[in-house]
Scaffold this motif. Structure first.
Motif, PDB file in Angstrom:
ATOM      1  N   ALA A 118       0.829  -1.212   0.000  1.00  0.00           N
ATOM      2  CA  ALA A 118       0.000   0.000   0.000  1.00  0.00           C
ATOM      3  C   ALA A 118       0.863   1.262   0.000  1.00  0.00           C
ATOM      4  O   ALA A 118       0.560   2.242  -0.706  1.00  0.00           O
ATOM      5  N   ILE A 119       1.935   1.251   0.783  1.00  0.00           N
ATOM      6  CA  ILE A 119       2.855   2.393   0.792  1.00  0.00           C
ATOM      7  C   ILE A 119       3.493   2.567  -0.586  1.00  0.00           C
ATOM      8  O   ILE A 119       3.605   3.685  -1.099  1.00  0.00           O
ATOM      9  N   LEU A 129      -3.619   5.507   1.147  1.00  0.00           N
ATOM     10  CA  LEU A 129      -3.260   4.237   1.773  1.00  0.00           C
ATOM     11  C   LEU A 129      -4.439   3.287   1.862  1.00  0.00           C
ATOM     12  O   LEU A 129      -4.302   2.081   1.638  1.00  0.00           O
ATOM     13  N   VAL A 130      -5.607   3.825   2.171  1.00  0.00           N
ATOM     14  CA  VAL A 130      -6.801   2.981   2.306  1.00  0.00           C
ATOM     15  C   VAL A 130      -7.100   2.278   0.984  1.00  0.00           C
ATOM     16  O   VAL A 130      -7.398   1.075   0.952  1.00  0.00           O
ATOM     17  N   ALA A 351      -4.823   2.929   9.178  1.00  0.00           N
ATOM     18  CA  ALA A 351      -4.675   3.924   8.114  1.00  0.00           C
ATOM     19  C   ALA A 351      -5.772   4.975   8.175  1.00  0.00           C
ATOM     20  O   ALA A 351      -5.525   6.171   7.971  1.00  0.00           O
ATOM     21  N   ILE A 352      -6.998   4.560   8.475  1.00  0.00           N
ATOM     22  CA  ILE A 352      -8.130   5.492   8.503  1.00  0.00           C
ATOM     23  C   ILE A 352      -8.067   6.414   9.709  1.00  0.00           C
ATOM     24  O   ILE A 352      -8.251   7.637   9.595  1.00  0.00           O
ATOM     25  N   GLN A 357       2.010   7.710   9.610  1.00  0.00           N
ATOM     26  CA  GLN A 357       3.024   7.437  10.618  1.00  0.00           C
ATOM     27  C   GLN A 357       2.681   6.179  11.423  1.00  0.00           C
ATOM     28  O   GLN A 357       3.542   5.377  11.745  1.00  0.00           O
ATOM     29  N   ALA A 358       1.414   6.008  11.710  1.00  0.00           N
ATOM     30  CA  ALA A 358       0.990   4.845  12.491  1.00  0.00           C
ATOM     31  C   ALA A 358       1.150   3.551  11.697  1.00  0.00           C
ATOM     32  O   ALA A 358       1.412   2.497  12.279  1.00  0.00           O
TER      33      ALA A 358
END
Length: 425
Positions: A118-119, A129-130, A351-352, A357-358
């Motif tokens: 995803a990244i 990202l989602v 991501a949401i 960062q998380a």
């Protein structure tokens, strides 16, 4: 497995042609040693401490070579993979417990692959990202297509992706132009690794991210796709060829992991950016600091290939451990769907609600889970391959037995320390 490949019989002697029959499984295994979970620890280690932790990457790779040799030897000598050997030897509750731990490790590994892919999609195409996480759910179609084609096609696909990653980092190394003397000195272990708490923590993270538990189950099973005559001479020959295949592939994985750390050291650490510990930051700064626009694109392309490659072998490992521990066989698409859903849900939530960062923190966290499970695969593997009753003439000799138990205890101790640090620091 779906396809068997005729092996050379012992009477034919050793030859390049016979070696070629055993090439392939090593690349499938090497994939797990260059997955997105390795990237964060290598980037952080290189940017903060320069080349000092390169020795840890090297030592981790030596451990991997030895352990994968044991895995393939178990499969060839006994005709059973590690999961099947555990089911036969341990009681049903213990075997079930080991299966649960292995499934958790596979889910954690798949989580790293989801986030990494995803990244990469965000870096390459600007996708949120989602959206990227959701897209990774459709790779099951690709897996099913190549599985139906046959095992060799799957090996060719994975080999192509591995060499894509290798090519990308060869290009990055040429751009970075690291100091050769510094790189060679980095391969020598330093006492400061043990005395500096933060350096030690990152070093353990590199070790935990490098040696993947599910690869031991995978390798002991896929080696059986090669048909081997049921005599000691043919088995001995097969072990030799398979070890060459495995070692060569893992040296490619070493190059990739070392290249990530070397690039971070020569580009970021050298220029005073010792704070880079995130894939997004590394991607954003590569092109400006190297002065080549393509550098960041190639970096992201390698990340995408890494994520997709690892997800293919993760699916195969999941099917192997379920069949081996529980004697249950699911259709590949059902198995893939279950594993991917387990990975996608937490990735989507993070991501949401918490952002980019998380997801990086979740990526590192998945490696902690893998570290915790590692010893539960290593110790049975070492014990089984050291047993004359199980292995016959192929049981580990005294020197190898001492070495492998030392590796097992070393990995176990360091990974427990990593988990303790992650929980209480």
């Amino acid at each position: 497995m779906e396809t068997t490949i005729q092996s050379a019989r012992s009477k034919s002697g050793y030859s390049w042609r016979n070696l070629a029959r055993f090439l392939g499984p090593g690349l499938l295994v090497a994939v797990g040693y260059m997955d997105p979970g390795n990237w964060a620890t290598d980037i952080q280690g290189g940017s903060e401490f320069g080349y000092s932790l390169l020795s840890v990457v090297f030592i981790s790779n030596i451990f991997a070579i030895v352990l994968q040799h044991l895995a393939l030897k178990l499969g060839i000598a006994t005709g059973k993979d590690l999961a099947q050997a555990c089911r036969d030897y341990y009681s049903r509750p213990v075997s079930f417990f080991l299966w649960v731990l292995c499934e958790i490790a596979i889910a954690a590994c798949d989580l790293a692959e989801v986030i990494g892919s995803a990244i990469a999609l965000k870096l390459l195409f600007g996708l949120p990202l989602v959206v990227g996480i959701l897209i990774t759910g459709f790779d099951v179609l690709l897996i099913l297509y190549f599985q139906n084609k046959g095992y060799r096609y799957l090996e060719i696909l994975i080999g192509t992706l591995v060499f894509t990653i290798f090519g990308c980092f060869s290009y990055e190394i040429l751009l970075a132009q690291p100091a050769v003397n510094d790189v060679l000195m980095g391969l020598i272990p330093h006492t400061k690794i043990a005395t500096n708490p933060k350096m030690l923590f990152i070093a353990i993270g590199i070790l935990g991210a490098t040696v993947m538990p599910h690869n031991l189950y995978l390798h002991s099973s896929i080696i059986k796709t090669r048909e081997i005559a049921p005599n000691d001479a043919a088995k001995s020959e097969a072990i030799t060829y398979a070890t060459i295949d495995s070692t060569a592939a893992l040296l490619l994985a070493f190059f990739v992991n070392a290249a990530i750390l070397i690039i971070a050291a020569s580009v970021f650490h050298k220029n005073g950016r010792t704070d880079i510990a995130d894939i997004f930051d590394a991607h954003a700064l590569l092109s400006p600091m190297l002065g080549v626009k393509a550098a960041s694109v190639v970096f992201a392309l390698a990340l995408l290939a890494s994520g997709q490659n690892s997800t293919l072998t993760g699916t195969m490992a999941g099917q192997i451990v379920m069949e081996g521990f529980l004697n249950i066989r699911l259709k590949p698409w059902i198995r893939r769907l279950i594993t991917r859903c387990v990975a996608i849900v937490p990735a989507l939530i993070v991501a949401i609600y918490y952002g980019e960062q998380a997801t990086g923190m979740l990526l590192v966290g998945s490696q902690v889970v893998l570290s915790l499970q590692l010893s539960f695969a290593v110790f049975p593997l070492v014990a089984f391959t050291s047993s004359t009753e199980k292995m016959g003439v192929f049981a580990n000799k005294k020197r190898l037995k001492i070495t492998t138990y030392a590796i097992a205890f070393f990995i176990g101790g360091l990974n427990l320390y990593l988990v303790w640090q992650a929980a209480f620091s």
